[in-house]
Write an enzyme that holds these catalytic residues in place. Structure first.
Site, mmCIF file in Angstrom:
data_model
loop_
_atom_site.group_PDB
_atom_site.id
_atom_site.type_symbol
_atom_site.label_atom_id
_atom_site.label_comp_id
_atom_site.label_asym_id
_atom_site.label_seq_id
_atom_site.Cartn_x
_atom_site.Cartn_y
_atom_site.Cartn_z
ATOM 1 N N ASP A 365 0.759 -1.249 0.000
ATOM 2 C CA ASP A 365 0.000 0.000 0.000
ATOM 3 C C ASP A 365 0.792 1.303 0.000
ATOM 4 O O ASP A 365 0.803 2.056 -0.965
ATOM 5 C CB ASP A 365 -1.013 0.004 1.144
ATOM 6 C CG ASP A 365 -0.423 -0.412 2.488
ATOM 7 O OD1 ASP A 365 0.809 -0.540 2.605
ATOM 8 O OD2 ASP A 365 -1.198 -0.601 3.439
ATOM 9 N N GLU A 499 -8.471 4.124 6.762
ATOM 10 C CA GLU A 499 -8.258 4.304 5.327
ATOM 11 C C GLU A 499 -9.499 4.790 4.573
ATOM 12 O O GLU A 499 -9.388 5.571 3.622
ATOM 13 C CB GLU A 499 -7.742 3.006 4.697
ATOM 14 C CG GLU A 499 -6.335 2.629 5.115
ATOM 15 C CD GLU A 499 -6.283 1.996 6.499
ATOM 16 O OE1 GLU A 499 -5.182 1.987 7.104
ATOM 17 O OE2 GLU A 499 -7.335 1.505 6.977
#
Length: 604
Positions: A365, A499
């Protein structure tokens, strides 16, 4: 009585001329032996018994160099504590250097010019005050203000309970009302304190910020000896301290960040310069995670150092931090990328990929996030980072972006050419990242990437909306009839992750579509209903259960990220403006570098 006086001269078997020659020989031998001390390596224990340590430069031929002179602390304060003396002692006892020992290249240079970072000039360079411009009473939209104050109250509640039951520990266990230390931080304490500093400051919780600052000043001990995650220490501790310094100008935050940053450098002592994932903060020994394939390093870990390390070089005047992370770029650009994709596992010994597993969620990520943010943080001068980001995003869209039967856009994982149709909560940051990058894409691509960002963010919102608690699972799938829902019991938990609301913030700032604020408020209500307990906030084990089962952990990133992003979602755009700041992957704001604020002369 001395032996020589007790014995007659004949007992020694030597006449006077012979004794004279014997003593002459003995004195010559002693002189030769003493002179030989100068040829020993500086790290030799025998040498240190007889000779004083030399200041300044390098050691004797081919051996260990002496410990570096401690770097001066900011504004001429006392030198930061050093542990090289004890480390040299251990090296002398244990023989040859083991893999991962600190090397001279990692030490601070001995003869740098006096250096000071001009904080006042930096503050004058900002286009907006960090907390935004004050607005007259009654001019602000009342609903957004009320929602922002609600998030502020949540932060105060989380902090007050941490302070009461777990201050100095890394995280709060709110059900049992005690602290948790864990094993990620190598003996460091106070992860929640450091993670919360900038959030407390931004929310103008002044008393609470002072409590956190006092703890850092008086109780935050960096002389620890334990196994730490290089990645976690960097993004939480180094990032948190850097952000606190840039927001306040308090020198204690800068000095702690620089001292801790130096302790991370030995992790880079590998054949390729790709750092290993675990480091002992006391000894400097480093190694890879036991679960990582064939001793590999993890893309998201070694790829998420760039922002913080460039600021360590900016504040210290020492280019070694920048050199370490720029070398990572060189290694990555030298090796072939399968289908243009970056696999998650890389050998720090050979510099080759270990497995062809690609993920925009866990393990991969923040590598991609730091590419576009490195370019932005450089004031758009780091063209290499921008090109790497553009090429990576093109490959991701070509090979991993898919649309479900129900019309939801998601990013699948790639395992040696075979797609795994799942998306992790961690991957939901990508909506915000793609929107941020879209502002700087070629004109014909801007609208396309904004639409892609909005579609991915909508999918992540659906993973929340389709659960009983209105909070999203750790991972959700798009196969066997599933659409944005977890199909395995092991994926159903929610640990206060940020997130999804992170992407809401970016999409709000860049479009001002009110649905993102509404979705953020739904998340606030879900957190209050399902995660607030008597003494803090807790993650839950199953987002699909009508009665939540709590996991007894108030994660430090809940205060650093989740609550900060929600608060900013209901602020004006000039509070931590994207014109001035980029957020590291722990939501710690770091400033865009528009000019050189170092003073190369004068008293440091």
């Amino acid at each position: 009585m001395p032996l020589f006086r007790a014995l007659p001269s004949s007992a020694l078997g030597l006449r006077l001329p012979q004794r004279f020659l014997f003593l002459l020989f003995l004195s010559g031998l002693l002189t030769l032996c003493f002179g030989a001390l100068f040829l020993l390596p500086d790290s030799s224990r025998v040498k240190r018994l007889f000779l004083p340590r030399r200041g300044g430069g390098g050691g004797g031929g081919g051996g260990e160099t002496p410990a570096p002179t401690p770097a001066p602390s900011p504004r001429g304060g006392p030198p930061a504590p050093q542990q090289e003396d004890q480390e040299e002692e251990r090296e002398g006892e244990e023989g040859p250097r083991q893999e991962g020992r600190p090397r001279p290249a990692s030490a601070l240079p001995h003869t740098r010019a006096p250096f000071r970072f001009d904080y006042e000039a930096f503050r004058r360079s900002l286009r907006h005050p960090p907390l935004g411009r004050r607005r007259a009473a009654g001019t602000e939209e009342p609903l957004s203000r009320a929602r922002r104050l609600q998030v502020r109250q949540m932060m105060k509640f989380a902090w007050d309970n941490y302070k009461q039951y777990a201050l100095g520990k890394n995280e709060l266990r709110p059900l049992t009302k005690n602290g948790h230390i864990g094993n990620m931080f190598g003996g460091l304490r106070g992860a929640t304190v450091v993670d919360a500093l900038d959030t407390l400051y931004i929310m103008e919780l002044q008393d609470e910020f002072q409590e956190a600052k006092d703890w850092v000043e008086n109780s935050f001990d960096l002389n620890v000896n334990g196994e730490a995650s290089l990645f976690e220490v960097n993004i939480r501790y180094v990032g948190g301290l850097l952000a606190a310094y840039y927001l306040t100008g308090e020198e204690v935050f800068k000095s702690k960040a620089l001292e801790l940053g130096e302790k991370l450098l030995p992790a880079f002592n590998t054949p390729t310069g790709i750092p290993r994932g675990v480091i002992n903060l006391g000894s400097g020994m480093s190694w890879s995670w036991g679960w990582a394939s064939a001793g590999s390093s993890i893309l998201a870990e070694f790829g998420s150092l760039h922002l913080e390390f460039l600021h360590l070089s900016d504040l210290s005047g020492n280019p070694v931090y920048m050199e370490k992370v720029m070398n990572i770029r060189k290694v990555l650009n030298r090796i072939e990328k399968p289908q243009g994709l970056y696999p998650n596992f890389l050998s720090p010994v050979t510099g080759n990929w270990v497995q062809h597993h690609v993920s925009i969620g866990g393990l991969g990520d923040s590598f991609y996030e730091y590419l576009i943010k490195s370019w932005l943080m450089s004031d758009k001068k780091d063209v290499e980072a921008k090109n790497m980001y553009d090429n990576a995003l093109e490959a991701i869209e070509k090979h991993l972006v898919k649309k479900s039967a129900g019309g939801l856009t998601y990013i699948a994982e790639w395992r040696g050419g075979i797609l795994d149709h799942k998306m992790g909560h961690l991957a939901c940051f990508s909506g915000g990242m793609i929107a941020l990058g879209a502002q700087h894409a070629a004109k014909e691509q801007t609208q396309h990437y904004m639409e892609l960002a909005a579609e991915i963010t909508n999918t992540c919102h659906e993973s929340y909306a389709r659960s009983e608690t209105k909070l999203g699972p750790e991972a959700f799938r798009f196969d066997s009839g599933a659409e944005a829902m977890a199909t395995r019991l092991s994926d159903r938990y929610y640990i206060l992750r940020p997130e999804v609301v992170e992407s809401y913030l970016y999409l709000w700032r860049l479009t001002h579509d009110p649905k993102y604020r509404q979705w953020g408020w739904e998340a606030v209500q879900a957190l209050e209903k399902n995660c607030r307990v008597e003494a803090g906030f807790s993650g839950i084990r199953d987002v699909y259960a009508s009665t939540p089962s709590h996991d007894n952990m108030q994660q430090s990133f809940f205060l650093a990220e989740t609550l900060k992003y929600l608060y900013l979602l209901f602020c004006e755009d000039d509070v931590l403006s994207l014109d001035d700041w980029v957020f590291n992957t722990e939501a710690h704001p770091l400033p865009i570098n528009r000019t050189d604020f170092s003073l190369k002369t004068g008293v440091p």
